[in-house]
Design a protein around this motif. Structure first.
Motif, PDB file in Angstrom:
ATOM      1  N   LYS A 168      11.114   6.595 -32.170  1.00 42.86           N
ATOM      2  CA  LYS A 168      10.825   5.219 -31.731  1.00 42.86           C
ATOM      3  C   LYS A 168       9.906   5.210 -30.520  1.00 42.86           C
ATOM      4  O   LYS A 168       8.966   4.402 -30.442  1.00 42.86           O
ATOM      5  CB  LYS A 168      12.132   4.493 -31.404  1.00 42.86           C
ATOM      6  N   GLU A 169      10.150   6.101 -29.572  1.00 38.89           N
ATOM      7  CA  GLU A 169       9.318   6.124 -28.361  1.00 38.89           C
ATOM      8  C   GLU A 169       7.879   6.517 -28.689  1.00 38.89           C
ATOM      9  O   GLU A 169       6.931   5.956 -28.139  1.00 38.89           O
ATOM     10  CB  GLU A 169       9.913   7.090 -27.338  1.00 38.89           C
ATOM     11  N   GLU A 211      15.616   8.162 -31.477  1.00 38.08           N
ATOM     12  CA  GLU A 211      15.120   7.607 -30.217  1.00 38.08           C
ATOM     13  C   GLU A 211      13.767   8.205 -29.846  1.00 38.08           C
ATOM     14  O   GLU A 211      12.897   7.528 -29.287  1.00 38.08           O
ATOM     15  CB  GLU A 211      16.141   7.830 -29.093  1.00 38.08           C
TER      16      GLU A 211
END
Length: 364
Positions: free
Chosen positions: A156-157, A153
């Motif tokens: 991805k950010e 996560e």
């Protein structure tokens, strides 16, 4: 005059001026190589379209003048940044230093600056912090080290905010998740270490975890577990102790294992710091290593060589792994360069057998 000291013959009224060391510029390189400033810039940036003979001439001039591009000045003169970042959170200083050296060597070879940022991977605001660092420092890209590199996560950010990155991850095979990485097969190496202990005759083998936020800890435990299963040895929860990648946790974990009624005859520490802590605990208990207790570590850090006896371990080329990660990042950053079509590159640590492991002492 002091005996044995020769006085220079000169007029005492003469003024001696200190030698001024001038830093050579890109203009000096262009004049020495007899090319344009643009050509020198294209060679420095590894751009295509420069004839081999011209490129060689420029590189010779750079070497003769010992010209060092100024990354910050280059970034200010163009829209392209010439600095990358290294983000890490790891309690093992030897690992951190090796990663820094590997990335820095590539930056120096390619005229890039390096900004190093230790981070708290448990911070709830980590993504915002990394994005702010990259944007404020105008970083061209980032090498992301474990454990942050293994948080999907977070990755991805960062990518969603336009940050180019290459990850260093622990994986038994290419993750093939669409992002660039260099992966390390810790599982196979841990299997080899455990197999080595089993083949020496050990069946009671303790395992000390590293930090569970690190993918490498899970992979090394998986290798240990797989080897036990393949050799028909029952997995015993009492022989597996959680902890972190530190000497102190190795010492504490070993004390717990050695207090068992049916204690292990061998202990596998998830890194060399842990294994060194096990060695200290064994010595403090009056045990003879390796005959009373065999000990193995992982990574082949200075701990493994400085211990007595020297530790059996898995040699992990951390500096070379970091070099490849930085090279892959710069390859992706080069203007007009085709995107790499090859799969991600993997490394397999190699078993190194030293004096800390031996067959168990026969029972009386």
């Amino acid at each position: 005059m002091t005996p044995g000291v020769r006085r220079w013959d000169r007029d005492p009224r003469e003024t001696i001026h200190p030698v001024t060391l001038r830093r050579f510029t890109i203009k000096d390189v262009a004049e020495r190589a007899q090319v344009s400033l643009k050509t020198v810039s294209r060679v420095i940036n590894n751009e295509a379209g420069v004839q081999a003979s011209t490129r060689d001439r420029v590189q010779v001039a750079i070497a003769e003048l010992d010209y060092q591009p100024d990354p910050s000045a280059r970034s200010l003169r163009s829209a392209q940044s010439y600095a990358i970042g290294l983000m890490y959170d790891n309690p093992n200083p030897y690992y951190v230093i090796a990663v820094q050296n590997g990335v820095l060597s590539v930056c120096r070879e390619n005229g890039y600056g390096l900004q190093i940022h230790p981070c708290d991977s448990s911070s709830p605001n980590l993504a915002r912090e990394l994005i702010a660092i990259a944007q404020h420092a105008r970083l061209a890209g980032v090498v992301l080290a474990p454990p942050m590199s293994e948080r999907n996560e977070l990755v991805k950010e960062l990518v969603d905010h336009g940050i180019s990155l290459v990850r260093i991850v622990s994986a038994a095979a290419d993750p093939q998740d669409g992002s660039a990485c260099v992966f390390v097969d810790d599982r196979d190496a841990a299997y080899e270490i455990t197999e080595h202990l089993i083949q020496l005759g050990h069946s009671r083998i303790g395992f000390l975890w590293g930090g569970k936020s690190h993918g490498s800890s899970w992979e090394r435990h998986k290798g240990y577990e797989d080897a036990l299963r393949d050799y028909g040895i029952a997995y015993d929860d009492a022989l597996v102790i959680e902890g972190d990648y530190s000497f102190d946790d190795g010492f504490r974990g070993a004390r717990r294992l050695l207090a068992l009624a049916d204690r292990p005859t061998a202990v596998f520490g998830s890194n060399d710091e842990i294994a060194a802590g096990v060695l200290a605990a064994a010595r403090s208990s009056g045990m003879n290593v390796p005959y009373d207790l065999s000990i193995a570590g992982f990574e082949d850090s200075p701990f493994s060589k400085q211990s007595w006896p020297a530790l059996t371990t898995a040699r992990q080329a951390t500096e070379e792994i970091a070099r490849h990660a930085a090279q892959r990042l710069l390859q992706e950053l080069r203007e007009n360069a085709p995107k790499p079509t090859s799969s991600n590159e993997g490394f397999s640590p190699e078993l190194v057998v030293r004096g800390s492991t031996a067959p168990p002492r026969p029972k009386a």
